[in-house]
Scaffold this motif. Sequence first.
Motif, PDB file in Angstrom:
ATOM      1  N   GLU A   1       0.810  -1.216   0.000  1.00 20.05           N
ATOM      2  CA  GLU A   1       0.000   0.000   0.000  1.00 20.05           C
ATOM      3  C   GLU A   1       0.848   1.274   0.000  1.00 20.05           C
ATOM      4  OE1 GLU A   1      -3.361   0.288  -0.385  1.00 20.05           O
ATOM      5  OE2 GLU A   1      -3.111  -1.826  -0.863  1.00 20.05           O
ATOM      6  N   MET A   2       1.986   1.231   0.660  1.00 17.08           N
ATOM      7  CA  MET A   2       2.849   2.418   0.662  1.00 17.08           C
ATOM      8  C   MET A   2       3.462   2.626  -0.722  1.00 17.08           C
ATOM      9  SD  MET A   2       6.158   3.314   2.998  1.00 17.08           S
ATOM     10  CE  MET A   2       7.386   4.463   2.390  1.00 17.08           C
ATOM     11  N   GLU A   3       3.890   1.557  -1.337  1.00 19.36           N
ATOM     12  CA  GLU A   3       4.466   1.659  -2.678  1.00 19.36           C
ATOM     13  C   GLU A   3       3.459   2.284  -3.648  1.00 19.36           C
ATOM     14  OE1 GLU A   3       5.551  -1.528  -6.082  1.00 19.36           O
ATOM     15  OE2 GLU A   3       6.601  -1.855  -4.168  1.00 19.36           O
ATOM     16  N   LYS A   4       2.188   1.939  -3.468  1.00 15.95           N
ATOM     17  CA  LYS A   4       1.147   2.457  -4.355  1.00 15.95           C
ATOM     18  C   LYS A   4       0.997   3.981  -4.239  1.00 15.95           C
ATOM     19  CE  LYS A   4      -1.590  -1.794  -4.456  1.00 15.95           C
ATOM     20  NZ  LYS A   4      -2.862  -2.448  -4.045  1.00 15.95           N
TER      21      LYS A   4
ATOM     22  N   GLY B   1       2.410   6.266 -10.527  1.00 15.78           N
ATOM     23  CA  GLY B   1       1.951   7.369 -11.356  1.00 15.78           C
ATOM     24  C   GLY B   1       2.660   8.676 -11.060  1.00 15.78           C
ATOM     25  N   ARG B   2       3.511   8.695 -10.028  1.00 21.35           N
ATOM     26  CA  ARG B   2       4.253   9.911  -9.673  1.00 21.35           C
ATOM     27  C   ARG B   2       5.713   9.806 -10.110  1.00 21.35           C
ATOM     28  NH1 ARG B   2       1.880  10.874  -3.509  1.00 21.35           N
ATOM     29  NH2 ARG B   2      -0.268  11.278  -4.125  1.00 21.35           N
ATOM     30  N   PHE B   3       6.319   8.655  -9.867  1.00 17.65           N
ATOM     31  CA  PHE B   3       7.623   8.341 -10.433  1.00 17.65           C
ATOM     32  C   PHE B   3       7.774   6.816 -10.390  1.00 17.65           C
ATOM     33  CE2 PHE B   3       8.704   8.526  -5.928  1.00 17.65           C
ATOM     34  CZ  PHE B   3       9.657   7.532  -5.771  1.00 17.65           C
ATOM     35  N   PRO B   4       8.637   6.255 -11.222  1.00 20.60           N
ATOM     36  CA  PRO B   4       8.745   4.790 -11.312  1.00 20.60           C
ATOM     37  C   PRO B   4       9.503   4.185 -10.124  1.00 20.60           C
ATOM     38  CG  PRO B   4      10.279   5.833 -12.828  1.00 20.60           C
ATOM     39  CD  PRO B   4       9.434   6.938 -12.262  1.00 20.60           C
ATOM     40  N   VAL B   5       8.842   4.067  -8.996  1.00 15.86           N
ATOM     41  CA  VAL B   5       9.462   3.533  -7.791  1.00 15.86           C
ATOM     42  C   VAL B   5       9.695   2.027  -7.952  1.00 15.86           C
ATOM     43  CG1 VAL B   5       7.232   3.118  -6.661  1.00 15.86           C
ATOM     44  CG2 VAL B   5       9.295   3.443  -5.270  1.00 15.86           C
ATOM     45  N   VAL B   6      10.845   1.559  -7.502  1.00 13.34           N
ATOM     46  CA  VAL B   6      11.167   0.128  -7.565  1.00 13.34           C
ATOM     47  C   VAL B   6      10.522  -0.600  -6.395  1.00 13.34           C
ATOM     48  CG1 VAL B   6      13.012  -1.595  -7.554  1.00 13.34           C
ATOM     49  CG2 VAL B   6      13.328   0.579  -8.779  1.00 13.34           C
ATOM     50  N   ARG B   7      10.737  -0.092  -5.188  1.00 12.99           N
ATOM     51  CA  ARG B   7      10.131  -0.669  -3.988  1.00 12.99           C
ATOM     52  C   ARG B   7      10.029   0.405  -2.915  1.00 12.99           C
ATOM     53  NH1 ARG B   7      15.728  -3.355  -3.350  1.00 12.99           N
ATOM     54  NH2 ARG B   7      15.071  -4.610  -5.117  1.00 12.99           N
ATOM     55  N   ALA B   8       9.157   0.192  -1.950  1.00 12.35           N
ATOM     56  CA  ALA B   8       8.974   1.169  -0.877  1.00 12.35           C
ATOM     57  C   ALA B   8       8.537   0.443   0.389  1.00 12.35           C
ATOM     58  CB  ALA B   8       7.933   2.220  -1.262  1.00 12.35           C
TER      59      ALA B   8
ATOM     60  N   HIS C   1      21.074   2.217  -8.400  1.00 11.16           N
ATOM     61  CA  HIS C   1      19.806   2.068  -7.664  1.00 11.16           C
ATOM     62  C   HIS C   1      19.937   2.837  -6.358  1.00 11.16           C
ATOM     63  CE1 HIS C   1      16.421  -0.863  -6.194  1.00 11.16           C
ATOM     64  NE2 HIS C   1      16.124   0.400  -5.989  1.00 11.16           N
ATOM     65  N   ILE C   2      19.118   3.877  -6.189  1.00 17.29           N
ATOM     66  CA  ILE C   2      19.190   4.788  -5.050  1.00 17.29           C
ATOM     67  C   ILE C   2      18.024   4.524  -4.100  1.00 17.29           C
ATOM     68  CG2 ILE C   2      19.328   7.217  -4.357  1.00 17.29           C
ATOM     69  CD1 ILE C   2      21.562   6.153  -6.248  1.00 17.29           C
ATOM     70  N   LEU C   3      18.323   4.509  -2.820  1.00 12.06           N
ATOM     71  CA  LEU C   3      17.268   4.400  -1.808  1.00 12.06           C
ATOM     72  C   LEU C   3      17.104   5.747  -1.117  1.00 12.06           C
ATOM     73  CD1 LEU C   3      15.250   2.646  -0.219  1.00 12.06           C
ATOM     74  CD2 LEU C   3      17.103   2.141   1.395  1.00 12.06           C
ATOM     75  N   LEU C   4      15.976   6.411  -1.348  1.00 11.78           N
ATOM     76  CA  LEU C   4      15.670   7.659  -0.654  1.00 11.78           C
ATOM     77  C   LEU C   4      15.264   7.329   0.778  1.00 11.78           C
ATOM     78  CD1 LEU C   4      13.565   9.681  -3.278  1.00 11.78           C
ATOM     79  CD2 LEU C   4      16.025   9.804  -2.825  1.00 11.78           C
ATOM     80  N   VAL C   5      15.846   8.041   1.738  1.00  9.89           N
ATOM     81  CA  VAL C   5      15.582   7.793   3.158  1.00  9.89           C
ATOM     82  C   VAL C   5      15.020   9.063   3.788  1.00  9.89           C
ATOM     83  CG1 VAL C   5      16.590   7.159   5.386  1.00  9.89           C
ATOM     84  CG2 VAL C   5      17.450   6.097   3.277  1.00  9.89           C
TER      85      VAL C   5
ATOM     86  N   SER D   1      14.170   3.743  -4.999  1.00 10.30           N
ATOM     87  CA  SER D   1      13.309   3.128  -4.002  1.00 10.30           C
ATOM     88  C   SER D   1      13.180   4.073  -2.818  1.00 10.30           C
ATOM     89  CB  SER D   1      13.856   1.764  -3.564  1.00 10.30           C
ATOM     90  OG  SER D   1      13.785   0.821  -4.616  1.00 10.30           O
ATOM     91  N   VAL D   2      12.269   3.765  -1.903  1.00 10.30           N
ATOM     92  CA  VAL D   2      11.972   4.660  -0.771  1.00 10.30           C
ATOM     93  C   VAL D   2      11.886   3.858   0.522  1.00 10.30           C
ATOM     94  CG1 VAL D   2      10.239   6.200   0.230  1.00 10.30           C
ATOM     95  CG2 VAL D   2      10.720   6.304  -2.224  1.00 10.30           C
ATOM     96  N   LEU D   3      12.447   4.440   1.575  1.00 14.11           N
ATOM     97  CA  LEU D   3      12.316   3.858   2.920  1.00 14.11           C
ATOM     98  C   LEU D   3      12.152   4.983   3.931  1.00 14.11           C
ATOM     99  CD1 LEU D   3      12.405   1.439   4.862  1.00 14.11           C
ATOM    100  CD2 LEU D   3      14.903   1.677   4.903  1.00 14.11           C
TER     101      LEU D   3
END
Length: 229
Positions: A50-53, A57-64, A191-195, A221-223
């Motif tokens: 649900e968080m990844e969702k 449509g905002r940017f091509p996120v790999v995982r969150a 591959h970058i993980l935004l924190v 990706s996002v964490l």
Amino acid sequence: MNLWTDIRDFLFPRLCLSCGKKLLQSEDGLCISCFSSLPYTHLGNTSGNEMEKCFWGRFPVVRASSLFYYAKGGDVAQILYAMKYHARKKLCCRMGEYMAGELCDSGFFEGIDYLLPVPLFSSRLRQRGYNQSELLARGISCVTGIPLCTDAVVRSRNNATQTHKSGYARWQNVDRLFLPTPHAANLHDKHILLVDDVLTTGATLVACADALLGVENIKISVLTLAWTR
């Protein structure tokens, strides 16, 4: 060293942010009892969660993913407030270490080349003396060994707080909030993980990702520590 620690804790006891109980030396922020009762998201490395969702449509996120749910006035809110405004630097790093420990076995960090903490504006960084998201990332790095990248994106202005803004106003507030630096080009094929500390509407994180989308073949990706579902 232990003697001085004992004296300090006697004169200035460290108390649990939730129940007010005196903390043990091995505890930070919350006692073990309160920490174990925090509202975990259990998102882990679940694809399409649900968080990844929130980013579709905002940017091509790999995982969150995010570790805890955020609720106003709750224990997680107390942790975030202490991290952000009470100079609890050690707590920031500890939370990062804990995030990494919870996610390591899930494969969430597989293929991540750099941890990129969401930057503060220069004047706010000088005023606060630290960036809580960078300290979270450093804690993650201590566990995973993934290096930090802190020079690819800058915050272009000290935007007004998002706390009392509507969803639409939040998006207006972060328009071109972050800009890429010349160092961003070094992230091609990475591959970058935004924190960050907390996800609300996602406006800030999307703005940060937007600053990197011009980099050739970058993956993002996002964490976050917490998520307002």
